[in-house]
Scaffold this motif. Structure first.
Motif, mmCIF file in Angstrom:
data_model
loop_
_atom_site.group_PDB
_atom_site.id
_atom_site.type_symbol
_atom_site.label_atom_id
_atom_site.label_comp_id
_atom_site.label_asym_id
_atom_site.label_seq_id
_atom_site.Cartn_x
_atom_site.Cartn_y
_atom_site.Cartn_z
ATOM 1 N N PHE A 92 -5.975 -8.072 -0.608
ATOM 2 C CA PHE A 92 -6.150 -6.420 -0.012
ATOM 3 C C PHE A 92 -5.199 -5.955 -1.118
ATOM 4 O O PHE A 92 -4.172 -5.088 0.530
ATOM 5 C CB PHE A 92 -7.236 -6.246 0.694
ATOM 6 N N PRO A 93 -4.698 -5.433 -1.504
ATOM 7 C CA PRO A 93 -3.972 -4.520 -1.821
ATOM 8 C C PRO A 93 -2.978 -3.301 -1.607
ATOM 9 O O PRO A 93 -2.162 -3.110 -1.028
ATOM 10 C CB PRO A 93 -3.627 -4.549 -3.912
ATOM 11 N N VAL A 97 -0.239 -5.015 5.215
ATOM 12 C CA VAL A 97 -0.401 -7.222 5.670
ATOM 13 C C VAL A 97 -0.879 -7.248 6.479
ATOM 14 O O VAL A 97 -2.072 -8.150 6.954
ATOM 15 C CB VAL A 97 1.281 -7.714 5.538
ATOM 16 N N LEU A 98 -0.560 -6.859 7.836
ATOM 17 C CA LEU A 98 -0.984 -6.665 9.020
ATOM 18 C C LEU A 98 -3.392 -6.484 8.785
ATOM 19 O O LEU A 98 -3.489 -7.317 9.594
ATOM 20 C CB LEU A 98 -0.989 -5.597 10.345
ATOM 21 N N GLU A 99 -3.483 -5.313 7.907
ATOM 22 C CA GLU A 99 -4.477 -5.226 8.079
ATOM 23 C C GLU A 99 -4.997 -6.231 7.223
ATOM 24 O O GLU A 99 -6.489 -6.854 7.529
ATOM 25 C CB GLU A 99 -4.700 -3.521 7.681
ATOM 26 N N ARG A 132 5.264 -6.464 8.185
ATOM 27 C CA ARG A 132 3.390 -6.552 8.262
ATOM 28 C C ARG A 132 3.426 -5.336 7.976
ATOM 29 O O ARG A 132 1.967 -5.109 7.813
ATOM 30 C CB ARG A 132 3.452 -6.854 9.625
ATOM 31 N N ARG A 133 4.417 -4.247 7.753
ATOM 32 C CA ARG A 133 3.177 -2.604 7.674
ATOM 33 C C ARG A 133 3.106 -2.024 6.169
ATOM 34 O O ARG A 133 2.936 -0.950 6.162
ATOM 35 C CB ARG A 133 3.887 -1.322 7.936
ATOM 36 N N GLU A 143 4.933 -14.251 -1.725
ATOM 37 C CA GLU A 143 4.331 -13.726 -0.300
ATOM 38 C C GLU A 143 3.427 -12.978 -0.289
ATOM 39 O O GLU A 143 2.577 -13.612 0.469
ATOM 40 C CB GLU A 143 5.469 -12.319 -0.042
ATOM 41 N N GLN A 144 2.518 -12.863 -1.438
ATOM 42 C CA GLN A 144 1.103 -13.243 -1.494
ATOM 43 C C GLN A 144 0.017 -14.048 -1.528
ATOM 44 O O GLN A 144 -1.151 -14.051 -0.101
ATOM 45 C CB GLN A 144 0.268 -12.312 -2.548
#
Lengths: 238, 293
Positions: A92-93, A97-99, A132-133, A143-144
């Motif tokens: 989900f772009p 990252v955390l979400e 993460r943020r 990374e994705q």
């Protein structure tokens, strides 16, 4: 072989008039890595989507852990314990990252241990912990892919279906992805690996199926398929 | 430039900002629905007018202030919106826009004529006790009713923001809007989330209706005007952007009030449409929109 964890029987799938899958049958025992290899357009992604309930098969059955899950909507299939790392990563772009990881814990049975799983995933992928943020859209392709795998793990699946996890990644990252797949398997996860990277996937797979024009052409142990002349000619160019 | 003129200009801008906050809440409902499902709610103004009538009826027959009936109306509209999406609109997701347009136009016509049949064509208004109260800040005078409505609109927008950033359902809705395939892959129940989203959008506009009736009398014919106004606001602000909807609401609110002062009140729509055309020419994605989405 004991009762298969996933058993697919005579699966037919159509897109309009075009037939994508033609009587596909296969089975995966708990603890196995099974590779499905084949050329572009052979129906590999269609097979995964049909198992996951994103596409609806015209005929055939899918059984997971003894339960007939044919035609179940995709959210129930996830709930049953099947994870999916999709082609193109499908993060989900605009979410962080955390979400993204939190969304991975959508299946209700994964919620109780969500925090522990998150810690484990962030430990496994330190790059994700650092970022993460950050919005997932700002991550590199590699990374994705790690995020897509981590997100899938958040749902605590018993079986993970990987759809072209190496596509579009740099060679060092591809190696990393295959290492992760093998490690997850060693930790007890059952793996269905769909790849066009025939060599690398058959090397780590216990067994493999060759999908040609929507049909299973060949099947056998990973090493056997790698030694097979037809496979070597058609997919490895040897 | 006399100081008198400057004062009345400041007064008009203040009034416009306050009204604009309620406009923003109305447009927010449209923007949320479009941003998530790419469905344009052509019955938006009609849904708001129904909200205005319900608040009026509550006041007229049950002596309940619109501020108190607002949560009830919002809850009702959430349920109705949820039901509308899961039954009528859901089969139209992914179909060509003109088919969605016809469906929602039909809903709009039913709603307006329902209002007409029940409440008649006369304009209805709510006369609250605080109707003529005002607050003063230096030389500026704030109309009490308008200020309360604006504050309530901002509070509701804040709640909505908390919903979308802090709750699992809110984040799931954003995820489904962000990447539909990704949502299916992680096992989100996208149909349920869509119904929830339409419910939230309808609740927003229903709440905006309950606030609007305290500032403006209602007639069934206002509906089409508000649908158009909501569109203008959302396009100026940027389709699908929550901040855009709120800022667009403020901008259009102020432009209407200033146009009413400098030109004539009946020319206020001309200025709004002028802004719309300028935005489409110079920044087609809207002031807060992202290009290419």
């Amino acid at each position: 072989m004991s009762e298969a964890l996933l058993r697919v029987d005579g699966l037919d799938l159509y897109y309009g008039d075009a037939q994508a899958l033609d009587g596909v049958s296969l089975e995966i025992a708990a603890g196995e890595i099974v590779a499905i290899v084949g050329a572009n357009g052979a129906g590999k992604s269609s097979l995964i989507r049909a198992i996951h309930g994103i596409e609806r098969p015209a005929r055939g059955t899918v059984r997971f852990d003894g339960t007939d899950i044919t035609g179940w909507p995709s959210h129930r299939v996830c709930e049953a314990g099947i994870g999916h790392v999709a082609e193109g990563r499908q993060v989900f772009p605009n979410l962080t990252v955390l979400e993204n990881l939190e969304m991975g814990a959508t299946p209700r049975r994964a919620r109780a241990a969500e925090r522990q799983t998150l810690e484990r995933v962030l430990e496994m992928f330190p790059r994700l912990a650092e970022r993460r943020r950050q919005a997932a859209g700002t991550l590199s392709g590699g990374e994705q892919q790690m995020l897509a795998i981590g997100r899938c793990l958040m749902g605590q699946p018993r079986l993970i279906m990987f759809d072209e996890p190496s596509l579009g990644l740099a060679p060092t990252i591809v190696q990393e992805v295959f290492r992760i797949v093998r490690r997850l398997n060693e930790e007890g996860l059952t793996i269905l690996l769909v790849e066009q990277n025939v060599m690398a996937s058959l090397k780590i797979a216990h067994r493999g199926y060759v999908l040609e024009n929507g049909r299973i052409g060949l099947s056998g142990a990973g090493g056997e398929l790698l030694a097979n002349d037809r496979v070597r000619q058609a997919y490895l160019g040897l | 430039m006399t100081s008198d003129f400057l004062l009345s200009l400041a007064q008009a801008v203040t009034k416009g900002l306050l009204t604009g906050m309620v406009y923003g809440l109305m447009a927010l409902g449209l923007s949320v629905i479009f941003g998530v499902m790419r469905v344009v709610n052509f019955a938006h103004g009609e849904i708001m007018v129904v909200g205005m009538y319900l608040a009026w009826m509550g006041f007229e027959y049950l002596q309940v202030s619109p501020m108190l009936s607002l949560p009830v109306i919002a809850a009702l509209f959430f349920v109705a919106g949820y039901a509308l999406q899961s039954t009528l609109i859901s089969p139209f997701i992914g179909r060509p826009e003109h088919q969605q347009f016809l469906l929602l136009l039909a809903v709009a016509i039913l709603l307006v004529n329902g209002c007409l049949a029940i409440a008649g064509p006369d304009s209805r208004s709510v006369q609250m006790d605080s109707q003529f109260d005002s607050y003063e800040l230096g030389p500026l005078v704030f109309d009490a009713v308008r200020l309360h409505a604006a504050l309530a609109a901002v509070a509701i927008a804040g709640l909505l923001w908390l919903f979308f950033t802090r709750t699992r359902t809110g984040k799931s809705i954003r995820a489904a809007a962000d990447n539909n395939m990704g949502a299916l892959v992680v096992g989100l129940d996208v149909r349920r989330l869509y119904a929830f989203t339409f419910g939230v959008g309808a609740a927003c506009v229903g709440a905006a209706g309950a606030l609007m009736i305290t500032i403006i009398p209602v007639t069934p014919f206002l509906a089409a005007e508000y649908t158009l106004l909501a569109f203008v606001i959302v396009i100026v602000g940027g389709l699908g952007s929550m901040t855009g909807a709120l800022m667009g609401g403020l901008l259009i609110g102020v432009s209407e009030a200033v146009a009413g002062l400098l030109l004539q009140p009946s020319l206020k729509s001309m200025v709004s449409f002028g802004i719309l055309i300028l935005v489409l020419l110079l920044r087609p994605q809207g002031l807060f929109g992202k290009s290419g989405t």
